[in-house]
Scaffold this motif. Structure first.
Motif, PDB file in Angstrom:
ATOM      1  N   MET A 194       0.509  11.310   4.590  1.00 25.86           N
ATOM      2  CA  MET A 194       0.076  12.056   5.757  1.00 25.86           C
ATOM      3  C   MET A 194      -0.316  11.074   6.859  1.00 25.86           C
ATOM      4  O   MET A 194      -0.869  10.004   6.574  1.00 25.86           O
ATOM      5  CB  MET A 194      -1.115  12.965   5.406  1.00 25.86           C
ATOM      6  CG  MET A 194      -0.789  13.994   4.321  1.00 25.86           C
ATOM      7  SD  MET A 194      -2.207  15.062   3.930  1.00 25.86           S
ATOM      8  CE  MET A 194      -2.040  16.276   5.269  1.00 25.86           C
ATOM      9  N   VAL A 195      -0.029  11.450   8.101  1.00 28.16           N
ATOM     10  CA  VAL A 195      -0.339  10.604   9.248  1.00 28.16           C
ATOM     11  C   VAL A 195      -1.053  11.448  10.294  1.00 28.16           C
ATOM     12  O   VAL A 195      -0.686  12.597  10.541  1.00 28.16           O
ATOM     13  CB  VAL A 195       0.949   9.982   9.847  1.00 28.16           C
ATOM     14  CG1 VAL A 195       0.650   9.221  11.127  1.00 28.16           C
ATOM     15  CG2 VAL A 195       1.625   9.079   8.830  1.00 28.16           C
ATOM     16  N   ALA A 196      -2.098  10.857  10.892  1.00 31.05           N
ATOM     17  CA  ALA A 196      -2.820  11.499  11.999  1.00 31.05           C
ATOM     18  C   ALA A 196      -2.614  10.653  13.247  1.00 31.05           C
ATOM     19  O   ALA A 196      -2.834   9.436  13.227  1.00 31.05           O
ATOM     20  CB  ALA A 196      -4.304  11.615  11.689  1.00 31.05           C
TER      21      ALA A 196
ATOM     22  N   GLY B  15       0.823  -1.207   0.000  1.00 31.22           N
ATOM     23  CA  GLY B  15       0.000   0.000   0.000  1.00 31.22           C
ATOM     24  C   GLY B  15       0.853   1.252   0.000  1.00 31.22           C
ATOM     25  O   GLY B  15       1.900   1.305   0.640  1.00 31.22           O
ATOM     26  N   LEU B  16       0.384   2.246  -0.723  1.00 33.17           N
ATOM     27  CA  LEU B  16       1.132   3.492  -0.869  1.00 33.17           C
ATOM     28  C   LEU B  16       1.286   4.232   0.459  1.00 33.17           C
ATOM     29  O   LEU B  16       2.253   4.952   0.672  1.00 33.17           O
ATOM     30  CB  LEU B  16       0.439   4.384  -1.908  1.00 33.17           C
ATOM     31  CG  LEU B  16       1.230   5.551  -2.466  1.00 33.17           C
ATOM     32  CD1 LEU B  16       2.536   5.095  -3.109  1.00 33.17           C
ATOM     33  CD2 LEU B  16       0.393   6.317  -3.474  1.00 33.17           C
ATOM     34  N   ALA B  17       0.340   4.036   1.381  1.00 33.82           N
ATOM     35  CA  ALA B  17       0.386   4.739   2.668  1.00 33.82           C
ATOM     36  C   ALA B  17       0.943   3.869   3.784  1.00 33.82           C
ATOM     37  O   ALA B  17       0.747   4.173   4.961  1.00 33.82           O
ATOM     38  CB  ALA B  17      -1.006   5.238   3.035  1.00 33.82           C
TER      39      ALA B  17
ATOM     40  N   PHE C 106       1.745  16.136   7.016  1.00 34.43           N
ATOM     41  CA  PHE C 106       2.619  15.647   5.949  1.00 34.43           C
ATOM     42  C   PHE C 106       3.865  15.044   6.582  1.00 34.43           C
ATOM     43  O   PHE C 106       4.479  15.655   7.448  1.00 34.43           O
ATOM     44  CB  PHE C 106       3.008  16.804   5.022  1.00 34.43           C
ATOM     45  CG  PHE C 106       4.063  16.437   4.011  1.00 34.43           C
ATOM     46  CD1 PHE C 106       3.711  15.839   2.813  1.00 34.43           C
ATOM     47  CD2 PHE C 106       5.397  16.674   4.259  1.00 34.43           C
ATOM     48  CE1 PHE C 106       4.675  15.486   1.889  1.00 34.43           C
ATOM     49  CE2 PHE C 106       6.379  16.330   3.339  1.00 34.43           C
ATOM     50  CZ  PHE C 106       6.009  15.728   2.144  1.00 34.43           C
ATOM     51  N   VAL C 107       4.238  13.808   6.163  1.00 31.99           N
ATOM     52  CA  VAL C 107       5.443  13.197   6.708  1.00 31.99           C
ATOM     53  C   VAL C 107       6.453  12.805   5.636  1.00 31.99           C
ATOM     54  O   VAL C 107       7.633  12.675   5.938  1.00 31.99           O
ATOM     55  CB  VAL C 107       5.129  11.970   7.602  1.00 31.99           C
ATOM     56  CG1 VAL C 107       4.373  12.389   8.848  1.00 31.99           C
ATOM     57  CG2 VAL C 107       4.364  10.909   6.852  1.00 31.99           C
ATOM     58  N   ALA C 108       6.004  12.615   4.387  1.00 30.99           N
ATOM     59  CA  ALA C 108       6.948  12.197   3.343  1.00 30.99           C
ATOM     60  C   ALA C 108       6.273  12.249   1.980  1.00 30.99           C
ATOM     61  O   ALA C 108       5.051  12.388   1.891  1.00 30.99           O
ATOM     62  CB  ALA C 108       7.448  10.779   3.607  1.00 30.99           C
TER      63      ALA C 108
END
Length: 165
Positions: free
Chosen positions: A160-162, A85-87, A150-152
């Motif tokens: 993006m991570v929450a 998965g891309l994320a 935004f992380v990378a």
């Protein structure tokens, strides 16, 4: 725009929603205008189908937004195998997808839907959730309002991570 809360309700995304989930996944595959929706065959690609196939695993979490009793879209997330998965962030971080039917887009329904889904993820014990978004997709601003950072870069997409409470 602000959604009218009196007409907006939520329900859990279940295995009975599998046909609709494939449809929503197709909508979620956003490309910058004037690009049309991708061909339906893209849903058969293993890198895409992983987000919807066999919905209802114990680790799957999702919510459906209903506007005036009509399913308007869904926000869902699932754990995927390592490096899939891309994320992908890690084995404990589910990857999120969100889609609204075109007639319900840009009306203020996305943010409450995402917040409700993130709340369900926190209740399920997840500590964080990840997604990717095209840099030209205006929804990335809503994602920030929902706690994503935004992380990378992943290819040309923003990872993006929450963090969840």
């Amino acid at each position: 725009m602000q959604a009218e809360s009196s007409s907006l309700n939520f329900r859990a995304l279940t295995s009975a929603d599998q046909p609709a989930l494939w449809h929503w996944l197709h909508i979620a595959l956003w490309d910058p205008p004037p690009a049309p929706l991708r061909p339906l065959e893209v849903l058969q690609h293993p890198g895409v189908s992983i987000y919807a196939e066999g919905w209802g695993r114990a680790s799957d979490v999702g919510m459906v937004a209903m506007v005036a009793g009509e399913d308007a879209g869904a926000c869902w997330m699932r754990l995927l195998p390592p490096q899939v998965g891309l994320a992908y962030v890690d084995e404990a971080t589910p990857q999120l997808v969100i889609a609204l039917e075109p007639q319900f887009q840009r009306q203020g329904y996305g943010k409450p839907l995402m917040l409700r889904a993130l709340g369900a993820a926190a209740a399920a014990g997840y500590k964080q959730v990840a997604l990717t978004v095209h840099p030209e997709n205006g929804a990335r601003l809503m994602y920030r309002e929902c706690g994503f950072e935004f992380v990378a870069l992943r290819g040309s997409y923003h990872l993006m991570v929450a963090k969840l409470a």
